[in-house]
Scaffold this motif. Sequence first.
Motif, PDB file in Angstrom:
ATOM      1  N   ASN A 277     -14.749   5.561   0.925  1.00 24.58           N
ATOM      2  CA  ASN A 277     -15.060   5.621  -0.496  1.00 24.58           C
ATOM      3  C   ASN A 277     -13.927   4.946  -1.261  1.00 24.58           C
ATOM      4  O   ASN A 277     -12.775   5.360  -1.157  1.00 24.58           O
TER       5      ASN A 277
ATOM      6  N   SER B  20      -9.100   9.560   9.004  1.00 25.58           N
ATOM      7  CA  SER B  20      -9.513  10.220   7.772  1.00 25.58           C
ATOM      8  C   SER B  20      -8.298  10.392   6.883  1.00 25.58           C
ATOM      9  O   SER B  20      -7.156  10.358   7.336  1.00 25.58           O
TER      10      SER B  20
ATOM     11  N   SER C  29      -3.531  12.296   4.356  1.00 27.88           N
ATOM     12  CA  SER C  29      -4.257  12.746   3.170  1.00 27.88           C
ATOM     13  C   SER C  29      -3.327  12.979   1.982  1.00 27.88           C
ATOM     14  O   SER C  29      -2.151  13.298   2.142  1.00 27.88           O
ATOM     15  N   ASN C  30      -3.903  12.831   0.799  1.00 30.44           N
ATOM     16  CA  ASN C  30      -3.223  13.163  -0.458  1.00 30.44           C
ATOM     17  C   ASN C  30      -1.915  12.391  -0.633  1.00 30.44           C
ATOM     18  O   ASN C  30      -0.890  12.955  -1.024  1.00 30.44           O
TER      19      ASN C  30
ATOM     20  N   THR D   1      -3.903   7.186  -3.192  1.00 30.19           N
ATOM     21  CA  THR D   1      -4.069   6.723  -4.564  1.00 30.19           C
ATOM     22  C   THR D   1      -2.926   5.786  -4.932  1.00 30.19           C
ATOM     23  O   THR D   1      -1.749   6.132  -4.761  1.00 30.19           O
TER      24      THR D   1
ATOM     25  N   SER E 106      -6.697  10.158   2.475  1.00 28.26           N
ATOM     26  CA  SER E 106      -6.863   9.664   1.110  1.00 28.26           C
ATOM     27  C   SER E 106      -5.547   9.114   0.592  1.00 28.26           C
ATOM     28  O   SER E 106      -4.465   9.574   0.951  1.00 28.26           O
TER      29      SER E 106
ATOM     30  N   GLU F 228     -13.779  10.872   6.666  1.00 24.87           N
ATOM     31  CA  GLU F 228     -13.910   9.836   5.655  1.00 24.87           C
ATOM     32  C   GLU F 228     -12.551   9.452   5.106  1.00 24.87           C
ATOM     33  O   GLU F 228     -11.588  10.212   5.170  1.00 24.87           O
ATOM     34  N   VAL F 229     -12.506   8.246   4.577  1.00 24.22           N
ATOM     35  CA  VAL F 229     -11.303   7.719   3.950  1.00 24.22           C
ATOM     36  C   VAL F 229     -11.608   7.494   2.477  1.00 24.22           C
ATOM     37  O   VAL F 229     -12.635   6.904   2.126  1.00 24.22           O
ATOM     38  N   ASN F 230     -10.718   7.974   1.609  1.00 26.06           N
ATOM     39  CA  ASN F 230     -10.881   7.821   0.167  1.00 26.06           C
ATOM     40  C   ASN F 230      -9.692   7.052  -0.401  1.00 26.06           C
ATOM     41  O   ASN F 230      -8.547   7.499  -0.288  1.00 26.06           O
ATOM     42  N   ILE F 231      -9.977   5.911  -0.992  1.00 23.92           N
ATOM     43  CA  ILE F 231      -8.939   5.061  -1.573  1.00 23.92           C
ATOM     44  C   ILE F 231      -9.199   4.909  -3.076  1.00 23.92           C
ATOM     45  O   ILE F 231     -10.298   4.532  -3.481  1.00 23.92           O
ATOM     46  N   SER F 232      -8.181   5.209  -3.888  1.00 24.38           N
ATOM     47  CA  SER F 232      -8.302   5.054  -5.337  1.00 24.38           C
ATOM     48  C   SER F 232      -7.225   4.092  -5.838  1.00 24.38           C
ATOM     49  O   SER F 232      -6.046   4.243  -5.499  1.00 24.38           O
TER      50      SER F 232
END
Length: 307
Positions: free
Chosen positions: A276, A139, A111-112, A143, A141, A228-232
């Motif tokens: 996401n 899970s 994460s992060n 960026t 994230s 969840e996985v968050n990719i930016s």
Amino acid sequence: ISLTTNFIVSGQEEEKKCWDDNTKKIFKNERKRNVTEPYTYIVCPDTTFEPGLFTPETGRFEDNKFPLMVRSNARIQCGEDGDPSNKCVVDGSGTFGMLINPLLFGETEASNIVVKGLTFSDFEYEGEMQNLVTFRASSGSMTLENCIFEFSSSEPLFEFTQYFPEGKRERQLLLPEVEDEEELNWKAFYYQHQQIIEQRKKMTTKNERKSISDTTQKYHRDLQSDKEVNISIIGCHFANLALTKDATRNAGLSLLHFSGIGTPIDTDYLERTNINAVVKQTVFEGIDATSDLDKPDTHRSIITFDS
């Protein structure tokens, strides 16, 4: 190669630390640091990373040259300001440019993670799968900000996989087996890597699902709930990239590949893949996604969500 570079400030020499091209040192630091606290890697300007090829026979990277690998709450940026003009380059000499895979550290979450201002260039080994950026976690994230991705040809060039190690074998593999702090959990990585390759073949060549029991379905739902996985991808530049020309092995070819994969591979069941993805203020130019060798049912795309 020293980790220290000197800057002249107001006639005096001020010492500041930045990280050089030794990816193994970064990995060793990741092994021991407290992942609950933020940590920033400032890469020295004019640095070129040269990751090694992954060798399936040994389950290791050639010449012990690791890709860039970090854990949760890590930030890696080019120079003090994270500007790509500082020229921090990840060279396409290896299988992975950047590999975010908590399984290698006996974890499941990443994460992060922030990557700012790096340039990934010249990934084009013919007949070899190469990823500029790979993210595999149940899970987390990540960026990618102000990064440049250029002059490369492979499939997929970017892999973002929500991966669930759920079986008994996978849980055992998550336990660290090595005592040497410089070593990775290669056995776990190789097992996972082969699973992902096999499932991607199945997902792109078949459109069928095996029937499974209600009990197994509930187990999968519980396993995936609240993960969840968050990719930016923000302010990045993708230029002069080509999907692999040989589409005979794979009917679905993509630049950015988002997928959910569970184990064991014979069930092929992921009911709640939560990924996401945000792509904004980003330029795509010179993307070659066509080939005369393609079969009529070949699917090529810039972004694919596959599960």
